[in-house]
Design an enzyme around this catalytic site. Structure first.
Site, mmCIF file in Angstrom:
data_model
loop_
_atom_site.group_PDB
_atom_site.id
_atom_site.type_symbol
_atom_site.label_atom_id
_atom_site.label_comp_id
_atom_site.label_asym_id
_atom_site.label_seq_id
_atom_site.Cartn_x
_atom_site.Cartn_y
_atom_site.Cartn_z
ATOM 1 N N ASP A 161 69.806 99.833 82.801
ATOM 2 C CA ASP A 161 69.517 98.486 82.319
ATOM 3 C C ASP A 161 68.400 97.915 83.173
ATOM 4 O OD1 ASP A 161 69.969 95.996 80.861
ATOM 5 O OD2 ASP A 161 70.859 95.234 82.699
ATOM 6 N N SER A 162 67.864 96.788 82.739
ATOM 7 C CA SER A 162 66.811 96.123 83.496
ATOM 8 C C SER A 162 67.337 95.493 84.786
ATOM 9 C CB SER A 162 66.148 95.039 82.641
ATOM 10 O OG SER A 162 67.106 94.082 82.240
ATOM 11 N N CYS A 210 70.787 98.157 77.594
ATOM 12 C CA CYS A 210 69.858 97.035 77.602
ATOM 13 C C CYS A 210 69.391 96.843 76.174
ATOM 14 C CB CYS A 210 68.675 97.348 78.520
ATOM 15 S SG CYS A 210 67.310 96.165 78.457
ATOM 16 N N GLU A 249 72.676 85.894 86.358
ATOM 17 C CA GLU A 249 72.401 86.609 87.603
ATOM 18 C C GLU A 249 72.541 85.695 88.822
ATOM 19 O OE1 GLU A 249 69.069 89.179 87.654
ATOM 20 O OE2 GLU A 249 69.842 90.351 85.966
ATOM 21 N N CYS A 284 72.540 90.618 74.252
ATOM 22 C CA CYS A 284 71.996 90.947 75.571
ATOM 23 C C CYS A 284 73.192 91.310 76.433
ATOM 24 C CB CYS A 284 71.235 89.760 76.165
ATOM 25 S SG CYS A 284 70.721 89.998 77.891
ATOM 26 N N HIS A 286 73.871 90.874 79.398
ATOM 27 C CA HIS A 286 74.317 89.827 80.317
ATOM 28 C C HIS A 286 75.328 88.883 79.645
ATOM 29 C CE1 HIS A 286 70.751 91.017 82.600
ATOM 30 N NE2 HIS A 286 71.148 90.266 83.596
#
Length: 291
Positions: free
Chosen positions: A30-31, A93, A172, A204, A206
């Site tokens: 993932d990023s 991702c 994050e 996404c 996240h």
């Protein structure tokens, strides 16, 4: 230092090699940290599978990057994961799944899946009024990849996309239940809710970390689709089909999972330990540009 020498060094840090292909790990990337929601679902649903995870924390977020760069980043990471002897790869991702999967899968001789197709398939099954919302990064929404895959399942479904670029930095930062995050979420979701959607894709990786907040705002009448969970289920089907399921007979619990990042290893480890059902003792920093 050349990439070949670097690969040799990393291989030598591993304590054992798999005795059979089914014993080999799953590569997940993932990023940044969002892909850990996919890792969490794999750990829960495929507890015998070993995982090598790479988070590109030096170049996050991918959502504002060009397709050319996302493809380049993905190829570097896949090259690194191949040095770890992985038997399959999960692009955890949405942006990379949308922009790079088609470009990289033809070069591979091992299975690779993204997170968009499984999520799109479930969204098409879940909707009753054929009005589906998708939230994601700017690149994911602009690519309309969810739209395409959802409408492949049912051309009558209308898909409404909404880019939510502030969600990634808020997650994050750890502001999962903060009033600021709730206010941002209300502003983002209000437009979609006015479209009378009955299904919302968390597009996404996240976003599952703020699922309860999104669900509170969307209400009980909207079904939330978590592509991280759906991807773990798709991975199970793929491994069974390819006869690559790990039975766990040769596993050593203290060597089950490896975590790598391109920057901020300590911060990554703290975040990982806050959401995973596994004690991440160490995340190793590597120079991904060498791959």
């Amino acid at each position: 230092m050349t990439a070949t020498k670097k690969e040799s060094e990393i291989k030598n840090t591993e304590n054992s090699t798999p005795s059979t292909l089914s014993d080999a790990p799953i590569g997940v990337f993932d990023s940044g940290v969002g892909g850990l929601t996919v890792v969490r679902e794999i750990m829960r649903n495929l507890p015998n599978e070993k995982i090598v995870y790479f988070g590109d924390t030096a170049r996050v977020p991918y959502g504002s990057k060009s397709q050319e760069n996302v493809i380049r980043f993905s190829k570097q990471i896949i090259h690194f994961l191949r040095t770890q002897g992985v038997k399959a790869i999960v692009i955890a991702c949405n942006t990379a799944s949308a922009l790079a999967l088609d470009a990289v899968e033809s070069d591979l001789d091992i299975p690779i899946i993204g997170v968009i197709k499984p999520g799109a398939h479930m969204a098409a099954k879940a909707t009753h009024n054929k009005r589906v919302g998708v939230i994601g990064t700017e690149s994911t929404i602009r690519s309309r990849t969810y739209d395409r895959f959802i409408q492949q399942q049912d051309p009558e479904i209308v898909v409404f996309g909404k880019a939510c670029p502030l969600f990634v930095p808020l997650v994050e930062e750890g502001w999962l239940k903060d009033s600021v995050t709730e206010e941002v979420a209300r502003r983002y979701l209000s437009e979609l809710l006015r479209k009378d959607i009955d299904t919302l894709v968390l597009g996404c990786t996240h976003y599952p970390l703020i699922r309860s907040l999104v669900g509170k705002i969307a209400g009980d009448q909207v079904t939330l689709v978590n592509p991280a969970y759906e991807t773990a289920q798709e991975l199970r089907r793929l491994l069974e089909q390819e006869q690559l399921i790990n039975t766990g007979e040769n596993n050593k619990k203290d060597e089950m999972h490896q975590f790598y990042v391109s920057d901020a290893a300590e911060k990554f480890g703290e975040f990982a330990n806050s959401i995973l059902p596994y004690d991440v003792k160490r995340a190793r920093k590597i120079n991904i540009e060498e791959y």
